[in-house]
Design a protein around this motif. Sequence first.
Motif, PDB file in Angstrom:
ATOM      1  N   ASN A  58       0.804  -1.227   0.000  1.00 31.03           N
ATOM      2  CA  ASN A  58       0.000   0.000   0.000  1.00 31.03           C
ATOM      3  C   ASN A  58       0.833   1.272   0.000  1.00 31.03           C
ATOM      4  O   ASN A  58       0.313   2.358   0.255  1.00 31.03           O
ATOM      5  N   GLY A  59       2.123   1.168  -0.267  1.00 28.20           N
ATOM      6  CA  GLY A  59       2.984   2.332  -0.279  1.00 28.20           C
ATOM      7  C   GLY A  59       3.794   2.472   0.998  1.00 28.20           C
ATOM      8  O   GLY A  59       3.545   1.814   2.016  1.00 28.20           O
ATOM      9  N   ALA A  60       4.784   3.377   0.945  1.00 32.73           N
ATOM     10  CA  ALA A  60       5.739   3.522   2.044  1.00 32.73           C
ATOM     11  C   ALA A  60       5.079   4.011   3.329  1.00 32.73           C
ATOM     12  O   ALA A  60       5.403   3.538   4.423  1.00 32.73           O
ATOM     13  N   SER A  61       4.150   4.950   3.227  1.00 29.42           N
ATOM     14  CA  SER A  61       3.529   5.501   4.435  1.00 29.42           C
ATOM     15  C   SER A  61       2.742   4.434   5.193  1.00 29.42           C
ATOM     16  O   SER A  61       2.831   4.337   6.427  1.00 29.42           O
ATOM     17  N   VAL A  62       1.986   3.632   4.472  1.00 22.98           N
ATOM     18  CA  VAL A  62       1.221   2.565   5.121  1.00 22.98           C
ATOM     19  C   VAL A  62       2.168   1.507   5.681  1.00 22.98           C
ATOM     20  O   VAL A  62       1.938   0.974   6.779  1.00 22.98           O
ATOM     21  N   PHE A  63       3.244   1.202   4.945  1.00 24.40           N
ATOM     22  CA  PHE A  63       4.228   0.246   5.456  1.00 24.40           C
ATOM     23  C   PHE A  63       4.763   0.717   6.809  1.00 24.40           C
ATOM     24  O   PHE A  63       4.858  -0.061   7.762  1.00 24.40           O
ATOM     25  N   VAL A  64       5.111   2.002   6.895  1.00 21.93           N
ATOM     26  CA  VAL A  64       5.664   2.541   8.138  1.00 21.93           C
ATOM     27  C   VAL A  64       4.624   2.488   9.254  1.00 21.93           C
ATOM     28  O   VAL A  64       4.959   2.200  10.418  1.00 21.93           O
ATOM     29  N   THR A  65       3.384   2.744   8.948  1.00 18.45           N
ATOM     30  CA  THR A  65       2.320   2.628   9.957  1.00 18.45           C
ATOM     31  C   THR A  65       2.254   1.212  10.506  1.00 18.45           C
ATOM     32  O   THR A  65       2.163   1.001  11.731  1.00 18.45           O
ATOM     33  N   ARG A  66       2.290   0.232   9.619  1.00 22.27           N
ATOM     34  CA  ARG A  66       2.236  -1.161  10.051  1.00 22.27           C
ATOM     35  C   ARG A  66       3.494  -1.552  10.823  1.00 22.27           C
ATOM     36  O   ARG A  66       3.431  -2.292  11.819  1.00 22.27           O
ATOM     37  N   MET A  67       4.652  -1.065  10.359  1.00 17.94           N
ATOM     38  CA  MET A  67       5.913  -1.322  11.054  1.00 17.94           C
ATOM     39  C   MET A  67       5.864  -0.771  12.471  1.00 17.94           C
ATOM     40  O   MET A  67       6.269  -1.444  13.437  1.00 17.94           O
ATOM     41  N   ALA A  68       5.380   0.463  12.614  1.00 16.94           N
ATOM     42  CA  ALA A  68       5.312   1.093  13.931  1.00 16.94           C
ATOM     43  C   ALA A  68       4.366   0.340  14.861  1.00 16.94           C
ATOM     44  O   ALA A  68       4.651   0.163  16.056  1.00 16.94           O
ATOM     45  N   GLU A  69       3.240  -0.092  14.326  1.00 19.84           N
ATOM     46  CA  GLU A  69       2.288  -0.850  15.142  1.00 19.84           C
ATOM     47  C   GLU A  69       2.910  -2.153  15.628  1.00 19.84           C
ATOM     48  O   GLU A  69       2.762  -2.523  16.802  1.00 19.84           O
ATOM     49  N   ALA A  70       3.629  -2.852  14.733  1.00 20.87           N
ATOM     50  CA  ALA A  70       4.262  -4.114  15.119  1.00 20.87           C
ATOM     51  C   ALA A  70       5.326  -3.894  16.191  1.00 20.87           C
ATOM     52  O   ALA A  70       5.557  -4.768  17.042  1.00 20.87           O
ATOM     53  N   ALA A  71       5.972  -2.717  16.154  1.00 22.14           N
ATOM     54  CA  ALA A  71       7.028  -2.412  17.119  1.00 22.14           C
ATOM     55  C   ALA A  71       6.512  -1.700  18.365  1.00 22.14           C
ATOM     56  O   ALA A  71       7.304  -1.324  19.235  1.00 22.14           O
ATOM     57  N   ASP A  72       5.183  -1.516  18.442  1.00 20.12           N
ATOM     58  CA  ASP A  72       4.558  -0.851  19.581  1.00 20.12           C
ATOM     59  C   ASP A  72       5.104   0.568  19.774  1.00 20.12           C
ATOM     60  O   ASP A  72       5.361   1.015  20.890  1.00 20.12           O
ATOM     61  N   LEU A  73       5.269   1.280  18.653  1.00 20.90           N
ATOM     62  CA  LEU A  73       5.682   2.676  18.687  1.00 20.90           C
ATOM     63  C   LEU A  73       4.440   3.570  18.696  1.00 20.90           C
ATOM     64  O   LEU A  73       3.377   3.162  18.224  1.00 20.90           O
ATOM     65  N   PRO A  74       4.542   4.784  19.215  1.00 23.47           N
ATOM     66  CA  PRO A  74       3.366   5.663  19.315  1.00 23.47           C
ATOM     67  C   PRO A  74       2.731   5.940  17.952  1.00 23.47           C
ATOM     68  O   PRO A  74       3.423   6.086  16.940  1.00 23.47           O
ATOM     69  N   ASP A  75       1.424   6.032  17.943  1.00 31.10           N
ATOM     70  CA  ASP A  75       0.660   6.325  16.738  1.00 31.10           C
ATOM     71  C   ASP A  75       0.275   7.806  16.748  1.00 31.10           C
ATOM     72  O   ASP A  75      -0.830   8.179  17.115  1.00 31.10           O
ATOM     73  N   ASP A  76       1.256   8.649  16.372  1.00 32.83           N
ATOM     74  CA  ASP A  76       0.987  10.086  16.321  1.00 32.83           C
ATOM     75  C   ASP A  76       1.716  10.665  15.106  1.00 32.83           C
ATOM     76  O   ASP A  76       2.681  10.058  14.604  1.00 32.83           O
ATOM     77  N   PRO A  77       1.282  11.822  14.627  1.00 42.02           N
ATOM     78  CA  PRO A  77       1.855  12.374  13.386  1.00 42.02           C
ATOM     79  C   PRO A  77       3.354  12.626  13.453  1.00 42.02           C
ATOM     80  O   PRO A  77       4.073  12.372  12.473  1.00 42.02           O
ATOM     81  N   ASP A  78       3.859  13.116  14.576  1.00 46.25           N
ATOM     82  CA  ASP A  78       5.289  13.417  14.670  1.00 46.25           C
ATOM     83  C   ASP A  78       6.128  12.141  14.591  1.00 46.25           C
ATOM     84  O   ASP A  78       7.156  12.099  13.903  1.00 46.25           O
ATOM     85  N   THR A  79       5.695  11.110  15.314  1.00 45.81           N
ATOM     86  CA  THR A  79       6.429   9.841  15.257  1.00 45.81           C
ATOM     87  C   THR A  79       6.378   9.256  13.851  1.00 45.81           C
ATOM     88  O   THR A  79       7.396   8.794  13.321  1.00 45.81           O
ATOM     89  N   HIS A  80       5.198   9.288  13.243  1.00 44.67           N
ATOM     90  CA  HIS A  80       5.075   8.744  11.892  1.00 44.67           C
ATOM     91  C   HIS A  80       5.981   9.492  10.928  1.00 44.67           C
ATOM     92  O   HIS A  80       6.667   8.871  10.098  1.00 44.67           O
ATOM     93  N   ALA A  81       5.994  10.806  11.009  1.00 48.79           N
ATOM     94  CA  ALA A  81       6.825  11.597  10.096  1.00 48.79           C
ATOM     95  C   ALA A  81       8.305  11.263  10.285  1.00 48.79           C
ATOM     96  O   ALA A  81       9.052  11.145   9.310  1.00 48.79           O
ATOM     97  N   ARG A  82       8.746  11.121  11.545  1.00 52.96           N
ATOM     98  CA  ARG A  82      10.146  10.786  11.810  1.00 52.96           C
ATOM     99  C   ARG A  82      10.500   9.409  11.253  1.00 52.96           C
ATOM    100  O   ARG A  82      11.550   9.231  10.599  1.00 52.96           O
ATOM    101  N   LEU A  83       9.638   8.431  11.501  1.00 57.97           N
ATOM    102  CA  LEU A  83       9.890   7.075  11.014  1.00 57.97           C
ATOM    103  C   LEU A  83       9.877   7.027   9.494  1.00 57.97           C
ATOM    104  O   LEU A  83      10.716   6.363   8.872  1.00 57.97           O
TER     105      LEU A  83
END
Length: 220
Positions: free
Chosen positions: A46-71
Motif C-alpha cells: 500500500n505504499g511507504a507511508s502505510v508500510f511505516v504505519t504497520r511497522m510502527a504498530e508491530a514495534a509498539d511505537l506511538p501512533d501520532d503524526p510526529d512519530t510517523h513523520a520521523r519514522l
Amino acid sequence: MTGIVFDLDGTLIDSAPDIRAAANAVLAAEGRAPLTLAQATHFIGNGASVFVTRMAEAADLPDDPDTHARLLTGFLERYETAVDLTRPYPGVPEALDALAASGHTLGLCTNKPAGPTRAVLAHLGLSGWFKVIVGGDSLPVRKPDPAPLLAAAERLGGAALYVGDSEIDAETAQHAGIPFALFTEGYRKRPAEQIPHDRRFARFGDLPRLAGDLLGSTVS
C-alpha cells in the motif's frame, strides 16, 4: 502494438529483504526489535507511508503524526538506495525481452515511490524495457485507485493487460477495466483462487504465451 503494465514489488522483483533491512535500521535507531521477513513481506503493497504505519504498530511505537513523520523520513532515506538484496524473479528479463520483441510496449504502475523504483531498476539492469513509470508518489492517489494504472495506460497509448501479484493489483485492474494476470509467487495475502484475475501464472517463462493467448497476439 499493445501496452502491458506491470506492478513491481512481488511481481517483477523480490524486494522484501531490502525493504526489511531499511525498516530494521529505523527500528534499531528507535531501540525496537527487528521485523521478521514474513512481517515485512506482509506489510508491503500500500505504499511507504502505510508500510511505516504497520511497522510502527508491530514495534509498539506511538501512533501520532510526529512519530510517523520521523519514522517515514528515516525509512525513505534508506529505501531510496535499498537495492543490494533485491533480485528479479527467475525468468523476468527473458519474459520482458520476448514481450518487447513481439511489439508490446511495457510500463510500470507501482505503489513504490518513483525514486526507489528507478534506483532498483537501474541496479538490476531492467530500466530499458519500460517506456512509462508511474510510482506511488507520481499522483495524489495510489492503487487501488485506478488513476495511476489509467495514467500509465494512457502514456503507453493504451494498455490491454495489467500484471501484478496482489489483491491490490487485482482491485486496481478491476476499477480500471483492464484485464489482470496474477503472478502467484509474490506477496499476495489470500489464496490465488480468491483473487479476481483473467489469467494466472507461477513462472515468468509462461507469461509471453499467456499474454499472447489473452490478447490474441503472437509472442516470439
